[in-house]
Write an enzyme that holds these catalytic residues in place. Structure first.
Site, short mmCIF file in Angstrom:
data_model
loop_
_atom_site.label_atom_id
_atom_site.label_comp_id
_atom_site.label_asym_id
_atom_site.label_seq_id
_atom_site.Cartn_x
_atom_site.Cartn_y
_atom_site.Cartn_z
N TYR A 81 13.31 -11.45 -11.20
CA TYR A 81 12.02 -10.89 -10.94
C TYR A 81 10.89 -11.60 -12.00
O TYR A 81 9.84 -11.69 -11.45
CB TYR A 81 12.15 -9.44 -11.13
N LYS A 110 7.48 -13.77 -10.66
CA LYS A 110 6.25 -13.19 -11.33
C LYS A 110 5.42 -14.48 -12.22
O LYS A 110 4.46 -14.87 -12.14
CB LYS A 110 6.14 -12.00 -12.28
N ILE A 128 0.88 -1.03 0.04
CA ILE A 128 -0.10 -0.01 0.01
C ILE A 128 0.71 1.12 0.00
O ILE A 128 0.39 2.36 -0.23
CB ILE A 128 -0.90 -0.20 1.26
N HIS A 159 3.70 1.06 -16.02
CA HIS A 159 2.90 2.35 -15.71
C HIS A 159 3.70 3.49 -14.60
O HIS A 159 4.06 2.90 -13.56
CB HIS A 159 1.57 2.00 -15.26
N SER A 212 3.03 -9.17 -14.32
CA SER A 212 4.04 -8.12 -15.01
C SER A 212 4.24 -8.71 -16.32
O SER A 212 4.40 -9.64 -16.77
CB SER A 212 5.29 -7.97 -14.08
N ASP A 264 1.37 2.06 -6.98
CA ASP A 264 0.18 1.52 -7.06
C ASP A 264 -0.74 1.43 -5.82
O ASP A 264 -1.84 1.54 -5.94
CB ASP A 264 0.40 0.18 -7.82
N GLU A 273 6.95 -7.96 -17.70
CA GLU A 273 8.31 -8.45 -17.95
C GLU A 273 8.09 -10.19 -17.72
O GLU A 273 9.08 -10.61 -18.42
CB GLU A 273 9.05 -8.10 -16.35
#
Length: 348
Positions: free
Chosen positions: A154, A158, A9, A184, A131, A13, A133
């Site tokens: 990474y 994911k 949080i 983004h 993602s 995002d 990626e």
């Protein structure tokens, strides 16, 4: 009143999503890591807003590497929706700490999914921050049907998380959904990410606090959008009758060099006088080109981004000029007003 739990949080995002959900009259809970320094600057304004009842947002200390903590938080809150945005999310850093990245980014997802399964709450909905990626070296454009070819620790983490989400959906009939978001950005983007590094660097150069801007691979191409629009997409994914996976992106690709040129041009500077290449910022394996095919999101979610590449650059440069104590060029104010007359987030 619906309850939502957001991991991550305090990130870009997560902070926008918290504002969005509060505007939708949710009760918002967030998981934050215990640290010796405050790390809540992106959401502090929510507490300081006299019009925002503080009783609708709650923060809980937790760590994605601790299954018992995660399980206890979910059991006690009993959220209607979980948005899992927390991760070790820096791609270049994942090469330096691959084991930690796997533990938090991959297994952290499993810990949350297990907590949901054990809770026996069949109405709880779960959103996974997947993602672009994950597509890695797969040729563009990339859609929900494109095979994953990850090119970093990474991305590998994911991909693991993505398939666990689908497995818990199929095996336990839990409402779990993947949002495969392409890049983004916003003024809240982390300072080590390339777009924010560029815009902060320009502001520092203009303020005579910095002489050069050091970057890595300028030829990598990405599909760049505006973060507040993407968190609305996350919410729309969980409002569907059935769980599904969606790609979110603009459908346009621009290189890091293009971002640099556009940003320096906006403040009337010659980028070649200030940019230096540093091999330290190159990845061992690079992802060359990512372009989203977001047809499914457009048709099923009615999700269509408004902010174009050049406008995104202006928004970020203006914000960092303002943060540095400089007078911004100001074009971004008009852009935001025209596209978001009922804006729900704070201008940064």
């Amino acid at each position: 009143m619906k309850k939502a739990l957001i991991t991550g949080i305090t990130g870009q995002d997560g902070s926008y999503l918290a504002e969005f959900l509060l505007a939708k009259s949710y009760e918002v809970h967030g998981i934050i890591r215990r640290a010796s320094t405050f790390n809540t600057e992106r959401i502090d304004h929510i507490y300081m807003d006299p019009h925002e009842p503080s009783t609708r947002i709650f923060l809980h200390y937790g760590d994605l590497s601790d299954a018992e903590q995660v399980s206890n938080i979910i059991y006690n809150i009993k959220p209607d929706e979980i948005y899992h945005l927390g991760a070790q999310s820096h791609v270049r850093v994942s090469f330096d700490v691959p084991e930690y990245t796997g533990n938090v980014t991959a297994l952290g997802t499993t810990r949350i999914l297990e907590a949901i399964r054990r809770s026996g709450n069949n109405t709880m909905k779960y959103y996974q921050a997947s993602s672009s990626e994950m597509f890695g070296s797969a040729p563009p454009p990339q859609s929900e049907e494109t095979p994953f070819k990850p090119r970093s620790p990474y991305a590998c983490a994911k991909v693991y998380a993505y398939w666990m989400v689908k497995n818990y959906r199929d095996g336990y009939k839990i409402f779990t959904a993947n949002g495969i978001l392409f890049n983004h950005e916003s003024p809240r983007r982390g300072e080590t990410f390339v777009t924010r590094k560029i815009t902060r660097g320009i502001a520092a150069i203009l303020a005579r606090k910095q002489e050069f801007l050091y970057l890595g691979n300028l030829e990598a191409k990405r599909d760049w959008g505006f973060a507040p629009e993407y968190v609305e997409g996350m919410w729309k994914i969980l409002q569907q009758d059935n769980p599904d996976d969606f790609v979110l992106g603009t459908g346009e690709s621009h290189s890091v060099k293009e971002f640099v040129k556009e940003a320096f041009s906006y403040v009337d500077l010659d980028w070649q006088k200030y940019v230096r290449i540093d091999q330290h910022y190159f990845r061992p394996t690079e992802v060359e080109n990512l372009i989203a095919d977001a047809t499914k999101a457009r048709e099923k979610l009615n999700w269509q981004p408004k902010i174009a590449f050049k406008d995104l650059v202006k928004i970020m440069v203006d914000a960092d000029m303002r943060n540095t104590g400089l007078k911004p060029i100001g074009e971004s104010d008009k852009i935001l007003k025209e596209n978001f007359p009922n804006k729900w987030w704070k201008i940064d």
